[in-house]
Scaffold this motif. Structure first.
Motif, PDB file in Angstrom:
ATOM      1  N   GLY A 183      40.490  46.224  48.412  1.00  0.00           N
ATOM      2  CA  GLY A 183      39.521  46.730  48.668  1.00  0.00           C
ATOM      3  C   GLY A 183      38.376  45.807  47.876  1.00  0.00           C
ATOM      4  N   ALA A 184      37.387  46.562  46.888  1.00  0.00           N
ATOM      5  CA  ALA A 184      36.699  46.597  46.458  1.00  0.00           C
ATOM      6  C   ALA A 184      36.521  45.192  45.456  1.00  0.00           C
ATOM      7  N   ASP A 185      38.228  45.499  45.370  1.00  0.00           N
ATOM      8  CA  ASP A 185      38.083  44.662  43.962  1.00  0.00           C
ATOM      9  C   ASP A 185      38.069  43.322  44.100  1.00  0.00           C
ATOM     10  N   GLN A 245      47.184  43.729  54.131  1.00  0.00           N
ATOM     11  CA  GLN A 245      45.879  43.661  54.387  1.00  0.00           C
ATOM     12  C   GLN A 245      45.232  43.621  53.896  1.00  0.00           C
ATOM     13  N   SER A 246      45.401  42.549  52.609  1.00  0.00           N
ATOM     14  CA  SER A 246      45.208  42.613  51.548  1.00  0.00           C
ATOM     15  C   SER A 246      44.656  40.998  51.700  1.00  0.00           C
ATOM     16  N   THR A 247      43.842  40.402  50.597  1.00  0.00           N
ATOM     17  CA  THR A 247      43.044  39.373  49.958  1.00  0.00           C
ATOM     18  C   THR A 247      44.475  38.441  49.170  1.00  0.00           C
ATOM     19  N   VAL A 248      44.667  37.458  49.777  1.00  0.00           N
ATOM     20  CA  VAL A 248      45.742  37.166  48.908  1.00  0.00           C
ATOM     21  C   VAL A 248      44.654  36.153  47.837  1.00  0.00           C
ATOM     22  N   VAL A 268      47.469  43.445  39.341  1.00  0.00           N
ATOM     23  CA  VAL A 268      47.694  43.556  41.150  1.00  0.00           C
ATOM     24  C   VAL A 268      49.398  42.801  40.891  1.00  0.00           C
ATOM     25  N   GLN A 269      50.061  43.055  41.913  1.00  0.00           N
ATOM     26  CA  GLN A 269      50.909  42.864  42.712  1.00  0.00           C
ATOM     27  C   GLN A 269      51.429  41.601  43.220  1.00  0.00           C
ATOM     28  N   THR A 296      41.709  38.673  34.725  1.00  0.00           N
ATOM     29  CA  THR A 296      40.691  38.872  33.951  1.00  0.00           C
ATOM     30  C   THR A 296      39.317  38.627  34.250  1.00  0.00           C
ATOM     31  N   VAL A 297      38.676  39.357  34.610  1.00  0.00           N
ATOM     32  CA  VAL A 297      37.021  38.581  35.424  1.00  0.00           C
ATOM     33  C   VAL A 297      36.009  38.274  34.483  1.00  0.00           C
ATOM     34  N   ALA A 298      36.171  39.407  33.579  1.00  0.00           N
ATOM     35  CA  ALA A 298      34.791  39.136  32.399  1.00  0.00           C
ATOM     36  C   ALA A 298      35.956  39.818  31.072  1.00  0.00           C
TER      37      ALA A 298
END
Length: 323
Positions: free
Chosen positions: A178-180, A217-220, A83-84, A243-245
Motif C-alpha cells: 500500500g501507501a507505505d 502484489q507488494s513492492t519489494v 515489514v516481512q 526507519t524512514v525518519a
C-alpha cells in the motif's frame, strides 16, 4: 443548699456539651495541617509530592532482583515501518557445475552443505569420446546447495552436477504494501531480525525494485546483509524495521520503564533506596523508546528493567496501609 451546688455542675455540663471534645481538636488540626503541608510540598525536581506511591528496596535486593535504572535524557524517536521478507542468494554469486563431455560418473567429492573453494575437484567422469577420465572443478568458492548426480550415473554434456552459491552475503527482499511504499526510499537504515531466534543485524536499504511482486502484489525493497559466519540461510523468513525518519526529543525513556499505576502511565524514579511513582504524559514512540512530555525531569534515575517488581512492591505497601 442543693440549688447552690447544682449551678456549677450544670454550668460544667453545658460547657462540655458545647465543646464537644474540643480539647482534642487542636491535635487533629495540627496533624491535618501537617499532612496538607506535606501533600503540597514540591520536591527538588518540582514534582508535587501529594500522595506519591513509593517503596523502599535495599540496594543488594534490587541488584539480585535485576532491577536496573538509567537517567532520563534526550534522544531520538524513530518513525519505523515493520515489514516481512525473505533471504535469497545474491544474483551472480550462484554457479552451476556441469560435465564437459558425456560419460559415466566415476566419483563425486562433495555433498550438499559442504564448503568448497574455486578450482577444487568435485567429480571425475569417464569421457565416452576419449575413454579417459577428466575432472570437474568448482568455478567459484561457496557452499554446495544442490547435487543432482550420483556415482555410476551417466552425465550428459552440459548437464548440471552441482550448484554452488557464495553465501557470504545475502539479499533481504522485503515486501511493502500500500501507501507505505511511498514513504520508503533507498539509503534508510534497516534492522533485520531472524524469526527463529530473534537475532538482529543492521544494514541499509539499497533499492526499491520497480514493479510489483506478482504473488503478493507488494513492492519489494532490497538490502544486503553480511553472512560470513553462515548463520543466515537462503529461504529464511525474516522481519525488518525500516526507519524512514528520526525525530530528536528532549526527554525519553525505554518502553520497559512504563507501568500503569492508578489508571495512568507511570515510571519509577530511584532516590537512594526509595522508589517513587511518577505519573507521566507520553509523546511519540518507536519500537523501543517513548518520549516524555511531562512528569519527569532530565537526569532522574528511572527503573528500566524489572519495573513490574517495583509496581508489585508498591501494591503490597498500599494493601498493608489499607489494613
Amino acid at each position: 443548699m442543693k440549688p447552690v451546688h447544682l449551678i456549677p455542675a450544670l454550668a460544667l455540663a453545658l460547657v462540655l456539651a458545647a465543646c464537644g471534645g474540643e480539647p482534642d481538636q487542636p491535635a487533629k488540626d495540627a496533624h491535618a495541617n501537617d499532612a496538607a503541608d506535606h501533600g503540597t510540598e514540591a520536591d527538588e525536581h518540582g514534582h508535587e509530592a501529594d500522595e506519591v506511591a513509593s517503596t523502599v528496596i535495599a540496594a543488594e535486593v534490587a541488584e539480585k532482583s535485576g532491577i536496573k535504572t538509567q537517567p532520563a535524557g534526550p534522544g531520538v524517536i524513530a518513525d519505523e515501518h515493520e515489514v516481512q521478507g525473505l533471504l535469497t542468494p545474491v544474483e551472480g554469486r550462484v554457479a552451476q557445475v556441469t560435465a564437459r563431455f558425456p560419460g559415466p560418473i566415476r566419483s563425486l567429492r562433495a555433498n550438499v552443505g559442504d564448503p568448497v573453494r574455486a578450482g577444487q575437484v568435485l567429480a571425475t567422469i569417464e569421457s565416452n569420446l576419449s575413454l579417459s577420465t577428466y575432472s570437474v572443478a568448482a568455478p567459484i568458492s561457496g557452499v554446495v546447495v544442490e547435487r543432482s548426480a550420483s556415482v555410476g550415473g551417466l552425465a550428459s554434456e552440459g548437464a548440471p552436477l552441482f550448484e554452488i552459491a557464495d553465501l557470504s552475503q545475502l539479499w533481504v527482499d522485503l515486501h511493502i504494501f500500500g501507501a507505505d511504499a511511498q514513504h520508503i526510499q533507498p539509503g534508510v537504515p534497516v534492522a533485520v531480525t531472524r524469526m527463529s531466534d530473534g537475532e538482529t543485524v543492521r544494514t541499509t536499504l539499497e533499492r526499491v525494485l520497480p514493479g510489483m511482486a506478482t504473488a503478493s502484489q507488494s513492492t519489494v525493497a532490497r538490502a544486503t546483509i553480511d553472512n560470513a559466519d553462515n548463520q543466515w540461510r537462503p529461504g529464511t523468513a525474516v522481519k525488518a524495521r525500516i526507519t524512514v525518519a528520526q525525530e530528536p526529543v528532549d526527554l525519553m525513556v525505554p518502553l520497559t520503564a512504563l507501568q500503569s499505576m492508578d489508571g495512568q502511565e507511570s515510571v519509577f524514579v530511584r532516590e537512594g533506596e526509595t522508589y517513587l511513582t511518577r505519573h507521566v504524559e507520553l509523546g511519540a514512540r518507536d519500537a523501543t523508546q517513548v518520549q516524555i512530555l511531562s512528569g519527569l525531569s532530565e537526569g532522574e534515575e528511572v527503573v528500566v528493567a524489572e519495573s513490574y517488581l517495583i509496581k508489585a512492591d508498591i501494591g503490597k505497601e498500599g494493601a498493608a496501609h489499607d489494613h
